[in-house]
Design a protein around this motif. Structure first.
Motif, PDB file in Angstrom:
ATOM      1  N   LYS A   1       0.828  -1.207   0.000  1.00 26.22           N
ATOM      2  CA  LYS A   1       0.000   0.000   0.000  1.00 26.22           C
ATOM      3  C   LYS A   1       0.866   1.262   0.000  1.00 26.22           C
ATOM      4  O   LYS A   1       0.600   2.203  -0.742  1.00 26.22           O
ATOM      5  CB  LYS A   1      -0.933  -0.002   1.214  1.00 26.22           C
ATOM      6  CG  LYS A   1      -1.818   1.216   1.282  1.00 26.22           C
ATOM      7  CD  LYS A   1      -2.726   1.186   2.497  1.00 26.22           C
ATOM      8  CE  LYS A   1      -3.562   2.457   2.506  1.00 26.22           C
ATOM      9  NZ  LYS A   1      -4.280   2.645   3.727  1.00 26.22           N
TER      10      LYS A   1
ATOM     11  N   GLU B   1       0.807   3.988  -3.053  1.00 27.30           N
ATOM     12  CA  GLU B   1       0.523   5.399  -2.768  1.00 27.30           C
ATOM     13  C   GLU B   1       1.691   6.293  -3.174  1.00 27.30           C
ATOM     14  O   GLU B   1       1.492   7.377  -3.725  1.00 27.30           O
ATOM     15  CB  GLU B   1       0.216   5.585  -1.283  1.00 27.30           C
ATOM     16  CG  GLU B   1      -1.098   4.986  -0.862  1.00 27.30           C
ATOM     17  CD  GLU B   1      -1.299   5.011   0.650  1.00 27.30           C
ATOM     18  OE1 GLU B   1      -2.411   4.648   1.082  1.00 27.30           O
ATOM     19  OE2 GLU B   1      -0.368   5.371   1.395  1.00 27.30           O
TER      20      GLU B   1
ATOM     21  N   GLN C   1      -5.773   3.642  -5.962  1.00 30.90           N
ATOM     22  CA  GLN C   1      -5.215   3.897  -4.633  1.00 30.90           C
ATOM     23  C   GLN C   1      -6.015   3.110  -3.614  1.00 30.90           C
ATOM     24  O   GLN C   1      -7.234   3.213  -3.565  1.00 30.90           O
ATOM     25  CB  GLN C   1      -5.275   5.388  -4.326  1.00 30.90           C
ATOM     26  CG  GLN C   1      -4.464   5.764  -3.121  1.00 30.90           C
ATOM     27  CD  GLN C   1      -4.399   7.250  -2.950  1.00 30.90           C
ATOM     28  OE1 GLN C   1      -5.187   7.970  -3.541  1.00 30.90           O
ATOM     29  NE2 GLN C   1      -3.476   7.706  -2.142  1.00 30.90           N
ATOM     30  N   PRO C   2      -5.322   2.261  -2.815  1.00 34.79           N
ATOM     31  CA  PRO C   2      -6.044   1.434  -1.841  1.00 34.79           C
ATOM     32  C   PRO C   2      -6.708   2.275  -0.774  1.00 34.79           C
ATOM     33  O   PRO C   2      -6.379   3.363  -0.503  1.00 34.79           O
ATOM     34  CB  PRO C   2      -4.976   0.546  -1.226  1.00 34.79           C
ATOM     35  CG  PRO C   2      -3.723   0.752  -2.004  1.00 34.79           C
ATOM     36  CD  PRO C   2      -3.913   1.961  -2.846  1.00 34.79           C
TER      37      PRO C   2
END
Length: 140
Positions: A52, A56, A139-140
């Protein structure tokens, strides 16, 4: 805006070279991510906490590079690359390429995307094309 890893965009010619553009960030995982990832490392496999952070970070540097190209009046970035390195306990991420102005080889083709607003977080630029174009991950 086209963002490609190639040195040209098929069907277009470069009419102006505006120079190198880049986006840069230095990141670290937070305490919770490091703690959880430490336990996951014992069993092996993917560490989603770090994945993640990397997703990002790459999105952020792509966005910054794209914005700098827009400010210079570019409608494409060619020869885009990623780079990363460590600075102590931190990781530096960089996206860089050459900002250019392109136009179609054939006057009958659609015009390249005009400069516009940057995408919302987690969304790729609306006109990232052709197949060789960089696709930003959600984007998580």
């Amino acid at each position: 805006m086209f963002v490609v890893t190639t040195n040209d965009v098929p069907g277009y010619r470069v009419t102006r070279v505006l120079g190198e553009v880049m986006g840069l960030t230095v990141r670290s995982a937070n305490f919770g991510q490091n703690f959880t990832a430490g336990f996951r490392a014992l069993g092996g496999g993917e560490m989603p906490e770090y994945t993640k952070v990397i997703y990002e970070s790459r999105w952020e540097v792509m966005h910054r590079m794209w914005a700098e190209a827009q400010q210079r009046g570019a409608n494409a970035v060619i020869a885009m690359r990623f780079d990363s390195g460590s600075i102590g306990a931190f990781t530096e991420f960089c996206a860089y390429g050459t900002a250019v102005v392109i136009e179609p080889l054939d006057a009958g083709q659609a015009q390249p995307p005009a400069p516009g607003q940057p995408p919302a977080p987690g969304q790729p630029p609306a006109a990232v094309q052709p197949p060789a174009a960089v696709q930003l991950p959600p984007q998580p």
